[in-house]
Scaffold this motif. Sequence first.
Motif, PDB file in Angstrom:
ATOM      1  N   PRO A  74      -7.775  -0.436  -2.404  1.00 32.20           N
ATOM      2  CA  PRO A  74      -8.298   0.713  -1.665  1.00 32.20           C
ATOM      3  C   PRO A  74      -9.449   0.331  -0.741  1.00 32.20           C
ATOM      4  N   GLY A  75      -9.329   0.692   0.508  1.00 35.93           N
ATOM      5  CA  GLY A  75     -10.364   0.402   1.497  1.00 35.93           C
ATOM      6  C   GLY A  75     -10.229  -0.981   2.079  1.00 35.93           C
ATOM      7  N   ALA A  76     -10.173  -2.006   1.245  1.00 29.15           N
ATOM      8  CA  ALA A  76     -10.161  -3.389   1.726  1.00 29.15           C
ATOM      9  C   ALA A  76      -8.882  -3.714   2.468  1.00 29.15           C
ATOM     10  N   THR A  77      -7.751  -3.240   1.958  1.00 33.02           N
ATOM     11  CA  THR A  77      -6.470  -3.571   2.597  1.00 33.02           C
ATOM     12  C   THR A  77      -6.422  -3.046   4.026  1.00 33.02           C
ATOM     13  N   TYR A  78      -6.832  -1.806   4.214  1.00 30.94           N
ATOM     14  CA  TYR A  78      -6.792  -1.232   5.565  1.00 30.94           C
ATOM     15  C   TYR A  78      -7.749  -1.966   6.495  1.00 30.94           C
ATOM     16  N   ILE A  79      -8.969  -2.238   6.039  1.00 23.98           N
ATOM     17  CA  ILE A  79      -9.956  -2.890   6.896  1.00 23.98           C
ATOM     18  C   ILE A  79      -9.496  -4.288   7.300  1.00 23.98           C
ATOM     19  N   VAL A  80      -8.916  -5.018   6.338  1.00 21.95           N
ATOM     20  CA  VAL A  80      -8.489  -6.384   6.634  1.00 21.95           C
ATOM     21  C   VAL A  80      -7.243  -6.389   7.517  1.00 21.95           C
ATOM     22  N   MET A  81      -6.213  -5.646   7.141  1.00 23.55           N
ATOM     23  CA  MET A  81      -4.924  -5.739   7.820  1.00 23.55           C
ATOM     24  C   MET A  81      -4.879  -4.983   9.150  1.00 23.55           C
TER      25      MET A  81
END
Length: 358
Positions: A74-81
């Motif tokens: 949650p959160g990290a996947t969207y920011i990274v990808m």
Amino acid sequence: MTVTLDPPVTTEAPQRDARDVVRRARQAPIRHRRRLVAGLVLAVVGAFAARVLLGDYTVTIPDFVRILGGEQIPGATYIVMESKLPRAVLSVLVGLAFGIGGAIFQTTLRNPLASPDIVGVSLGASAAAVSAIALAGWTGWSVSLAAVVGAVGVALAVRMVAGDHGGFRLVLAGIGLAAAMQSVIQYVFTRVDEWDVQLVLRWLTGSVNGVDWPTIGLLAVVLGALLPATAWAARSLEVTELGDDTARGLGLGRGRTDLLMLLGVLLVAVGVAAAGPVAFVAFLSGPIARALNGGRTTLLAAGLVGAVIVLAGDHAGAYAFADLNLPVGVVTGAFGAPFLLWLLARGPLNGHRGRRAA
């Protein structure tokens, strides 16, 4: 009485020593270039890691690996990808394109001022893209195609005006056409709809923000075709540096040089089509790579230097100033302008001591 005879005198040992000296002299620049490329690769990897993992939202290496493996955090996947990783990948690809394309211009024309930024190729791409957006209402791939056509058109126009002469005559012709393209951009900007202002500004400054994965994939495919062709055409680059007359005397036809220049234009054009005219990357990469390589030209090193510049510039623009996100073109332009002034002040600009520009 015993008579001793001296051993026969032979020239084999001196010849062997001379061959060893020549072999070591030839291998020294090759070893240095390999160490330089390896060091620049590490610099690119480090800058890439910093751009993806650091910043306002830090990501650990284990989490990054899990995200690449498809796990949803949650959160990290969207920011990274959707933000960090595409910007970093696009920065590397655009930096390679600008760095190699700019080095081709400067080396082939034997003038460090003959970069796509100075001779109008980048501005030609921007003018065509802005005109397509504001006057024709184009979007998406059609705007990128217009940018490529604009860059190639300006390059051909500069080549026709300069004729068979290179050096300062071509640079002056490019500066004149660049001024004309800047006038076109300024006029078209007054006709831009308010909804297209942000998109047009991206084409004027250069930015790696907001580019989707299909665009990055297309750029990677195009570079996958252009870079091997450039490597093949650049085999005669050292001969080209000696000048047109010397190159012809050594059996190198004009067609190989023109092909290499066309590939350089296309590399810059696709870079502009993907990220806009990121200022001074093509201009800075070649001289920096030459300085690191002892004054010798290496296109691969120039491309890697370009990748480091774009990665570092994008990271600085995003995090160097609180509550302010600057496009990468603003950052590279701020550092490139003083470099241009220094280059103008240091003396002859033909790139070869003791050799006058054609």
